[in-house]
Design an enzyme around this catalytic site. Structure first.
Site, PDB file in Angstrom:
ATOM      1  N   LYS A  45     -38.000  36.800  -8.877  1.00  0.00           N
ATOM      2  CA  LYS A  45     -38.869  36.851 -10.546  1.00  0.00           C
ATOM      3  C   LYS A  45     -39.126  35.447 -11.247  1.00  0.00           C
ATOM      4  CE  LYS A  45     -38.180  39.714 -13.601  1.00  0.00           C
ATOM      5  NZ  LYS A  45     -37.445  40.505 -14.287  1.00  0.00           N
ATOM      6  N   GLY A  84     -33.132  50.349  -9.058  1.00  0.00           N
ATOM      7  CA  GLY A  84     -33.169  50.978  -7.085  1.00  0.00           C
ATOM      8  C   GLY A  84     -34.949  51.336  -7.078  1.00  0.00           C
TER       9      GLY A  84
END
Length: 236
Positions: free
Chosen positions: A192, A94
């Site tokens: 990513k 998170g």
């Protein structure tokens, strides 16, 4: 390349990593029981404890050191604007969600295979993002089209370089396709990638749908890691 297959098999995220929790991937529990863990697990714990970014994250209340990666990216590109709508794919534990909420996003939705401890100001979903209907569920929870789509999704490596590479590219493709399909005009996408990874097909799609596409290696990425991030700006 995967994208050239006329009838690609529906790609799914791999099973959730075993062990760990949403809060720091179970670091607290693992520290207490390190003597019962494998040598690799113990080495991971020692690396986390010795890492200055992880120590800083604990001191400042971030869920993980990854928060600093996105803080740096956002400082550079001003992605999170006041009132903006954000979807975070692969959100556990998170950290990126925390950054978005703290920087004034109006609505933030995160999804991950792992459970995520609640974060005030965000909607968090435990699900496989590639399952039918999950993408629509995220848009519904968000309240409309996103201004920003983030993906820090990763997969469980199997140790076979070609297989691992294909899984990496598959996750990037899935996230990119979702961003291209759902983002508002002018929106942005961050995902990513890894240096040396052949994401040529994804790059072509992003360059055809965004004004700019940049590679970024945040300072908070480990020195020995090949991890980089693709930042696509201004959805056409």
């Amino acid at each position: 390349m995967i994208e050239d297959d006329p009838k690609p098999e529906r790609r799914r995220m791999v099973r959730p990593p075993s062990g760990g929790t949403a809060a720091g991937r179970g670091l607290g529990t693992q520290i207490k029981t390190a003597d019962k863990k494998s040598m690799s697990s113990q080495q991971w714990i020692k690396r986390q404890l010795a890492d200055p970014w992880s120590e800083r994250a604990r001191a400042e209340g971030w869920r993980s050191r990854a928060a600093f990666k996105f803080l740096e990216i956002d400082d550079r590109f001003n992605l999170v604007k006041k009132g903006s709508r954000v979807i975070d794919l692969g959100a556990a534990p998170g950290g990126w969600v925390q950054v978005c909420v703290n920087r004034g996003a109006g609505a933030v939705v995160g999804v991950d295979l792992l459970p995520i401890e609640p974060i005030r100001g965000a909607e968090l979903v435990q699900a496989d993002f590639t399952d039918p209907g999950v993408d629509d569920q995220l848009i519904e929870l968000l309240g409309g089209a996103p201004d920003l789509v983030l993906s820090d999704m990763a997969h469980n490596t199997v140790g076979h370089r070609q297989t691992d590479h294909l899984k990496i590219i598959a996750l990037i493709e899935i996230a990119a396709a979702f961003a291209i399909r759902t983002l508002k005009p002018g929106g942005a996408f961050v995902t990513k990638n890894f240096q040396g990874g052949d994401a040529g097909g994804v790059l072509a799609d992003l360059r055809a749908n965004f004004e700019e596409v940049k590679y970024v290696k945040p300072n908070a990425s480990r020195k020995g890691s090949s991890e980089v991030y693709l930042v696509a700006l201004n959805r056409l």
